[in-house]
Design a protein around this motif. Structure first.
Motif, PDB file in Angstrom:
ATOM      1  N   TYR A 184       5.122   7.334  -0.047  1.00 40.81           N
ATOM      2  CA  TYR A 184       5.348   6.630   0.907  1.00 40.81           C
ATOM      3  C   TYR A 184       4.730   5.113   0.934  1.00 40.81           C
ATOM      4  CZ  TYR A 184       6.342  11.142   2.475  1.00 40.81           C
ATOM      5  OH  TYR A 184       7.087  12.515   2.511  1.00 40.81           O
ATOM      6  N   GLU A 185       5.446   4.132   1.444  1.00 38.38           N
ATOM      7  CA  GLU A 185       5.213   2.664   1.308  1.00 38.38           C
ATOM      8  C   GLU A 185       4.310   2.513   2.792  1.00 38.38           C
ATOM      9  OE1 GLU A 185       7.411  -0.447   0.148  1.00 38.38           O
ATOM     10  OE2 GLU A 185       6.103  -1.922   0.751  1.00 38.38           O
ATOM     11  N   LEU A 186       3.047   2.241   2.827  1.00 42.00           N
ATOM     12  CA  LEU A 186       2.454   2.001   4.172  1.00 42.00           C
ATOM     13  C   LEU A 186       2.650   0.547   4.537  1.00 42.00           C
ATOM     14  CD1 LEU A 186      -0.570   4.363   2.845  1.00 42.00           C
ATOM     15  CD2 LEU A 186       1.428   5.058   4.194  1.00 42.00           C
ATOM     16  N   THR A 187       3.338   0.201   5.438  1.00 42.28           N
ATOM     17  CA  THR A 187       3.387  -1.135   5.967  1.00 42.28           C
ATOM     18  C   THR A 187       2.773  -1.543   7.399  1.00 42.28           C
ATOM     19  OG1 THR A 187       5.502  -0.853   7.056  1.00 42.28           O
ATOM     20  CG2 THR A 187       5.709  -1.468   4.891  1.00 42.28           C
ATOM     21  N   VAL A 188       2.341  -0.428   7.824  1.00 43.80           N
ATOM     22  CA  VAL A 188       1.281  -0.509   8.903  1.00 43.80           C
ATOM     23  C   VAL A 188       0.207   0.530   8.691  1.00 43.80           C
ATOM     24  CG1 VAL A 188       1.474  -0.270  11.493  1.00 43.80           C
ATOM     25  CG2 VAL A 188       3.740  -0.850  10.409  1.00 43.80           C
ATOM     26  N   GLU A 189      -0.690  -0.099   9.269  1.00 46.56           N
ATOM     27  CA  GLU A 189      -2.368   0.552   9.205  1.00 46.56           C
ATOM     28  C   GLU A 189      -3.129   0.275  10.505  1.00 46.56           C
ATOM     29  OE1 GLU A 189      -4.547  -0.650   5.838  1.00 46.56           O
ATOM     30  OE2 GLU A 189      -6.275   0.471   6.664  1.00 46.56           O
ATOM     31  N   MET A 243       0.879   5.914  -0.104  1.00 45.45           N
ATOM     32  CA  MET A 243       0.258   7.307  -0.146  1.00 45.45           C
ATOM     33  C   MET A 243       1.218   8.157  -0.990  1.00 45.45           C
ATOM     34  SD  MET A 243      -2.439   8.813   1.153  1.00 45.45           S
ATOM     35  CE  MET A 243      -2.990   8.244   2.977  1.00 45.45           C
ATOM     36  N   MET A 273       0.977  -1.297  -0.061  1.00 39.50           N
ATOM     37  CA  MET A 273      -0.147  -0.026   0.022  1.00 39.50           C
ATOM     38  C   MET A 273       0.768   1.190  -0.157  1.00 39.50           C
ATOM     39  SD  MET A 273      -2.920  -0.649   2.755  1.00 39.50           S
ATOM     40  CE  MET A 273      -3.544   1.037   2.232  1.00 39.50           C
TER      41      MET A 273
END
Lengths: 82, 82
Positions: free
Chosen positions: A76-81, A5, A3
């Motif tokens: 930005y790579e979203l590794t945590v949500e 952003m 994912m």
């Protein structure tokens, strides 16, 4: 599938219709890069757009935006949500 | 009720557990400011956190983050979404 952003700047005064047209331009070609743009949010007063997407890499996401005519300033790579 | 995206910097190496604890700290007090934090996304490599919220004003959103101990660096009002 990761994912991401990405952030665009300079979209001062952009309307809903214009953002929708830009988003549809991404959607038309995204499959060629294995990307999907989920949502985009705009602050027309400060000119910022945030796009949430999934895809194989930052580069693939950036390529879709570039090919659609609106390269992003940051990604930005979203590794945590939560 | 307006929508907002706020951005935190310096969250290098933050874990899922740590982001979840910070998010829960917001959720515990957000109602006092009329705010709701919907989701937060983290890029631990570049230290960025993006928080999507709804509330009465930028100031109210910022107050929740400040009171929870993690003030945001930037905030944007999202008047357009696609």
């Amino acid at each position: 599938m990761a994912m991401f952003m990405d952030v665009h700047t300079g979209f001062f005064g952009t309307t809903h219709e214009e953002l929708d047209a830009a988003h549809r331009a991404d959607l038309r070609i995204e499959a060629e890069e294995g990307v999907h743009f989920e949502r985009a949010w705009l602050d027309p007063e400060l000119g910022k757009v945030f796009c949430l997407s999934s895809g194989p890499s930052k580069e693939a996401v950036m390529r879709v935006h570039e090919r659609a005519g609106h390269p992003a300033a940051e990604i930005y790579e979203l590794t945590v949500e939560v």
